[in-house]
Design a protein around this motif. Structure first.
Motif, PDB file in Angstrom:
ATOM      1  N   GLY A 129     -40.983 -31.136  14.471  1.00  0.00           N
ATOM      2  CA  GLY A 129     -39.649 -31.679  14.276  1.00  0.00           C
ATOM      3  C   GLY A 129     -39.678 -32.710  13.161  1.00  0.00           C
ATOM      4  N   ALA A 130     -38.739 -32.619  12.230  1.00  0.00           N
ATOM      5  CA  ALA A 130     -38.712 -33.529  11.077  1.00  0.00           C
ATOM      6  C   ALA A 130     -38.014 -34.837  11.428  1.00  0.00           C
ATOM      7  CB  ALA A 130     -38.020 -32.850   9.899  1.00  0.00           C
ATOM      8  N   MET A 131     -38.283 -35.855  10.606  1.00  0.00           N
ATOM      9  CA  MET A 131     -37.713 -37.185  10.827  1.00  0.00           C
ATOM     10  C   MET A 131     -37.193 -37.756   9.518  1.00  0.00           C
ATOM     11  SD  MET A 131     -40.682 -38.750  13.303  1.00  0.00           S
ATOM     12  CE  MET A 131     -40.023 -40.399  13.070  1.00  0.00           C
ATOM     13  N   GLY A 132     -36.132 -38.578   9.629  1.00  0.00           N
ATOM     14  CA  GLY A 132     -35.610 -39.259   8.455  1.00  0.00           C
ATOM     15  C   GLY A 132     -34.134 -39.016   8.235  1.00  0.00           C
ATOM     16  N   ASP A 133     -33.562 -39.709   7.253  1.00  0.00           N
ATOM     17  CA  ASP A 133     -32.164 -39.590   6.858  1.00  0.00           C
ATOM     18  C   ASP A 133     -31.258 -39.726   8.076  1.00  0.00           C
ATOM     19  OD1 ASP A 133     -30.023 -39.305   5.187  1.00  0.00           O
ATOM     20  OD2 ASP A 133     -30.215 -37.158   4.896  1.00  0.00           O
ATOM     21  N   ASP A 134     -30.457 -38.689   8.383  1.00  0.00           N
ATOM     22  CA  ASP A 134     -29.541 -38.787   9.519  1.00  0.00           C
ATOM     23  C   ASP A 134     -30.072 -38.080  10.760  1.00  0.00           C
ATOM     24  OD1 ASP A 134     -29.369 -36.227   8.548  1.00  0.00           O
ATOM     25  OD2 ASP A 134     -27.174 -36.149   8.485  1.00  0.00           O
ATOM     26  N   LEU A 135     -31.385 -37.862  10.831  1.00  0.00           N
ATOM     27  CA  LEU A 135     -31.997 -37.174  11.962  1.00  0.00           C
ATOM     28  C   LEU A 135     -32.307 -38.171  13.073  1.00  0.00           C
ATOM     29  CD1 LEU A 135     -34.467 -34.943   9.915  1.00  0.00           C
ATOM     30  CD2 LEU A 135     -32.166 -34.371  10.715  1.00  0.00           C
ATOM     31  N   SER A 136     -32.224 -37.700  14.321  1.00  0.00           N
ATOM     32  CA  SER A 136     -32.436 -38.589  15.462  1.00  0.00           C
ATOM     33  C   SER A 136     -33.813 -38.459  16.081  1.00  0.00           C
ATOM     34  CB  SER A 136     -31.374 -38.311  16.538  1.00  0.00           C
ATOM     35  OG  SER A 136     -31.429 -36.960  16.976  1.00  0.00           O
ATOM     36  N   CYS A 137     -34.610 -37.483  15.675  1.00  0.00           N
ATOM     37  CA  CYS A 137     -35.928 -37.243  16.252  1.00  0.00           C
ATOM     38  C   CYS A 137     -36.878 -38.401  15.945  1.00  0.00           C
ATOM     39  CB  CYS A 137     -36.495 -35.939  15.708  1.00  0.00           C
ATOM     40  SG  CYS A 137     -38.044 -35.428  16.478  1.00  0.00           S
ATOM     41  N   THR A 138     -37.720 -38.737  16.926  1.00  0.00           N
ATOM     42  CA  THR A 138     -38.778 -39.721  16.729  1.00  0.00           C
ATOM     43  C   THR A 138     -40.128 -39.059  16.978  1.00  0.00           C
ATOM     44  OG1 THR A 138     -39.079 -40.545  18.996  1.00  0.00           O
ATOM     45  CG2 THR A 138     -37.188 -41.409  17.749  1.00  0.00           C
ATOM     46  N   GLU A 139     -41.192 -39.810  16.734  1.00  0.00           N
ATOM     47  CA  GLU A 139     -42.543 -39.275  16.916  1.00  0.00           C
ATOM     48  C   GLU A 139     -42.930 -39.100  18.384  1.00  0.00           C
ATOM     49  OE1 GLU A 139     -45.206 -41.306  13.564  1.00  0.00           O
ATOM     50  OE2 GLU A 139     -43.449 -42.476  14.172  1.00  0.00           O
ATOM     51  N   ARG A 140     -42.077 -39.519  19.296  1.00  0.00           N
ATOM     52  CA  ARG A 140     -42.371 -39.375  20.729  1.00  0.00           C
ATOM     53  C   ARG A 140     -41.524 -38.279  21.369  1.00  0.00           C
ATOM     54  NH1 ARG A 140     -44.793 -45.011  21.544  1.00  0.00           N
ATOM     55  NH2 ARG A 140     -45.490 -44.418  23.620  1.00  0.00           N
ATOM     56  N   ASP A 141     -40.641 -37.658  20.586  1.00  0.00           N
ATOM     57  CA  ASP A 141     -39.692 -36.682  21.126  1.00  0.00           C
ATOM     58  C   ASP A 141     -40.157 -35.255  20.926  1.00  0.00           C
ATOM     59  OD1 ASP A 141     -37.904 -38.742  21.726  1.00  0.00           O
ATOM     60  OD2 ASP A 141     -36.905 -38.589  19.771  1.00  0.00           O
ATOM     61  N   VAL A 142     -39.646 -34.365  21.773  1.00  0.00           N
ATOM     62  CA  VAL A 142     -39.655 -32.947  21.451  1.00  0.00           C
ATOM     63  C   VAL A 142     -38.340 -32.666  20.736  1.00  0.00           C
ATOM     64  CG1 VAL A 142     -38.779 -32.360  23.777  1.00  0.00           C
ATOM     65  CG2 VAL A 142     -39.746 -30.584  22.315  1.00  0.00           C
ATOM     66  N   SER A 143     -38.449 -32.078  19.569  1.00  0.00           N
ATOM     67  CA  SER A 143     -37.270 -31.739  18.768  1.00  0.00           C
ATOM     68  C   SER A 143     -36.721 -30.382  19.193  1.00  0.00           C
ATOM     69  CB  SER A 143     -37.641 -31.696  17.287  1.00  0.00           C
ATOM     70  OG  SER A 143     -36.620 -31.067  16.522  1.00  0.00           O
ATOM     71  N   ILE A 144     -35.408 -30.291  19.308  1.00  0.00           N
ATOM     72  CA  ILE A 144     -34.712 -29.020  19.516  1.00  0.00           C
ATOM     73  C   ILE A 144     -33.828 -28.818  18.294  1.00  0.00           C
ATOM     74  CG2 ILE A 144     -33.125 -27.708  20.976  1.00  0.00           C
ATOM     75  CD1 ILE A 144     -33.990 -29.532  23.318  1.00  0.00           C
ATOM     76  N   CYS A 145     -34.166 -27.823  17.489  1.00  0.00           N
ATOM     77  CA  CYS A 145     -33.453 -27.597  16.233  1.00  0.00           C
ATOM     78  C   CYS A 145     -32.270 -26.656  16.472  1.00  0.00           C
ATOM     79  CB  CYS A 145     -34.398 -27.016  15.191  1.00  0.00           C
ATOM     80  SG  CYS A 145     -33.609 -26.694  13.594  1.00  0.00           S
ATOM     81  N   ALA A 146     -31.075 -27.117  16.157  1.00  0.00           N
ATOM     82  CA  ALA A 146     -29.879 -26.290  16.340  1.00  0.00           C
ATOM     83  C   ALA A 146     -29.619 -25.391  15.136  1.00  0.00           C
ATOM     84  CB  ALA A 146     -28.659 -27.186  16.591  1.00  0.00           C
ATOM     85  N   LYS A 147     -30.080 -25.812  13.948  1.00  0.00           N
ATOM     86  CA  LYS A 147     -29.821 -25.053  12.719  1.00  0.00           C
ATOM     87  C   LYS A 147     -30.821 -25.496  11.664  1.00  0.00           C
ATOM     88  CE  LYS A 147     -26.234 -24.542   9.103  1.00  0.00           C
ATOM     89  NZ  LYS A 147     -26.989 -25.192   7.999  1.00  0.00           N
ATOM     90  N   ASP A 148     -31.321 -24.526  10.871  1.00  0.00           N
ATOM     91  CA  ASP A 148     -32.121 -24.866   9.705  1.00  0.00           C
ATOM     92  C   ASP A 148     -31.640 -24.038   8.522  1.00  0.00           C
ATOM     93  OD1 ASP A 148     -33.276 -22.342   9.977  1.00  0.00           O
ATOM     94  OD2 ASP A 148     -35.221 -23.090  10.650  1.00  0.00           O
ATOM     95  N   SER A 149     -32.482 -23.838   7.514  1.00  0.00           N
ATOM     96  CA  SER A 149     -32.038 -23.147   6.306  1.00  0.00           C
ATOM     97  C   SER A 149     -31.663 -21.691   6.560  1.00  0.00           C
ATOM     98  CB  SER A 149     -33.140 -23.202   5.234  1.00  0.00           C
ATOM     99  OG  SER A 149     -34.298 -22.528   5.677  1.00  0.00           O
ATOM    100  N   SER A 150     -32.116 -21.130   7.679  1.00  0.00           N
ATOM    101  CA  SER A 150     -31.778 -19.738   8.016  1.00  0.00           C
ATOM    102  C   SER A 150     -30.469 -19.627   8.770  1.00  0.00           C
ATOM    103  CB  SER A 150     -32.903 -19.108   8.845  1.00  0.00           C
ATOM    104  OG  SER A 150     -33.076 -19.800  10.064  1.00  0.00           O
TER     105      SER A 150
END
Length: 351
Positions: free
Chosen positions: A244-265
């Protein structure tokens, strides 16, 4: 579920994976590590023609096959040319900033099995010599590798067996800190692979049968865009496990599991993503839902390759992706816990 995770096993495997060179297309050694681990847990492994691994776990309902993917291939480089002065030009394998690898130690892997160390530098590596050393743009044309061998010419280099097309791996510099942080290159996606094996170990040790048959896909070309472009036809849905990526307007932290709703695809499957969010809430996991417009995954490759599947994406939060990456053990535990909840739950159109 987090209490049942064999944390020592997962961290040991992750360290071994991080320290095994595996740029995209140069994964035969690390796949031997994967095969050994799978067989030690009592699972058989087969291979795709591209060298990826397939591990099947029988489920209660074999009429539905859930794919779980992660990739062992990493960023790296290849020798592009041997320069007259004995330095090497290189070409990137995967997408990264040149500044992210400048001054990094590396290894050159020859086709006859030899390995040589070197350092990635610019052609103007000293501020004491070059007045514009700080300012000029970092790009492939101004980067080179200084070999740690007594070479002064291209002929000297060729005598070492080094040639165009040889793979180059980067020193991961893996550190496992008492604070729980893990910093290393290539956490993308070796942390995801370790999470999948944490799931396999848990299922075997606790004698848990997943609700549906699982097919784990360990891919070897994800960083160059076609890792899971091929999937076995029996897979009905694919849950990719990647960072899971971090930065800008993203809410993920290094302790989280990221759930991605949308990416470049594009958007991932609505029902799968909604179910993952529901399970993360139910299990009281630290999680984040984010959108990654500059990101692609094995699930992206499978969809673009024409696979008739539903697809979703999760993974541990990683800071400074494709650079000097860092995550936290908690993110890995949250990822394994979410995977466990997902594969032991009966739901969906075929439930």
């Amino acid at each position: 579920m987090k209490k049942q995770i064999n944390q020592e096993y997962v961290l040991r495997l992750l360290e071994q994976l991080l320290n095994t060179p595996s740029p995209s297309g140069f994964c035969s050694t690390i796949m031997k590590v994967i095969a050994k681990e799978a067989e030690a847990l009592g699972y058989s492994i087969s291979y795709t023609k591209k060298g990826g691994g397939l591990i099947t776990v029988p489920g209660k309902q074999p009429n539905r096959v859930v794919g779980l993917s992660a990739h062992v291939d990493t960023l790296g480089a290849m020798v592009r040319a041997v320069k007259k002065n004995g330095f090497l030009r290189f070409t990137s394998v995967g997408g990264y900033m040149m500044g992210a690898v400048e001054n990094e130690y590396c290894k050159v892997h020859t086709r006859d099995g030899r390995t040589y160390e070197g350092t990635i530098l610019t052609i103007k590596p000293s501020v004491h010599v070059y007045p514009d050393a700080r300012e000029f743009k970092r790009e492939e044309s101004v980067m080179e590798i200084r070999l740690d061998e007594p070479v002064k010419s291209d002929e000297d280099v060729k005598k070492l067996g080094i040639g165009v097309g040889d793979f180059i791996s980067f020193d991961p510099r893996a550190r496992f800190l008492d604070s729980g942080y893990i910093k290393s290159r290539h956490l993308d996606d070796k942390a995801g692979v370790a999470a999948l094996f944490g799931l396999l170990e848990l299922l075997k040790r606790e004698q848990i049968t997943p609700e549906y048959t699982l097919q784990l896909v360990i891919s070897t070309y994800e960083e160059v865009g076609h890792g899971a472009a091929y999937l076995p036809q029996e897979i009905d849905e694919l849950l990719a496990v990647d960072m899971g990526a971090m930065g800008d307007d993203l809410s993920c932290t290094e302790r989280d599991v990221s759930i991605c709703a949308k990416d470049s695809s594009g958007p991932y499957d609505y029902e799968m993503t909604s179910k993952l969010i529901e399970l993360a809430k139910r299990e009281k996991l630290d999680y984040a839902v984010d959108i990654y417009p500059q990101y692609g995954s094995d699930a992206s490759a499978a969809l673009r390759g024409g696979s008739n599947i539903r697809a979703a994406l999760i993974g541990p939060g990683v800071h400074a992706s494709h650079s000097m990456e860092r995550t936290h053990q908690d993110a890995v535990w949250n990822t394994i816990a979410l995977l466990t909840a997902y594969v032991t739950e009966a739901w969906g159109t075929n439930a």
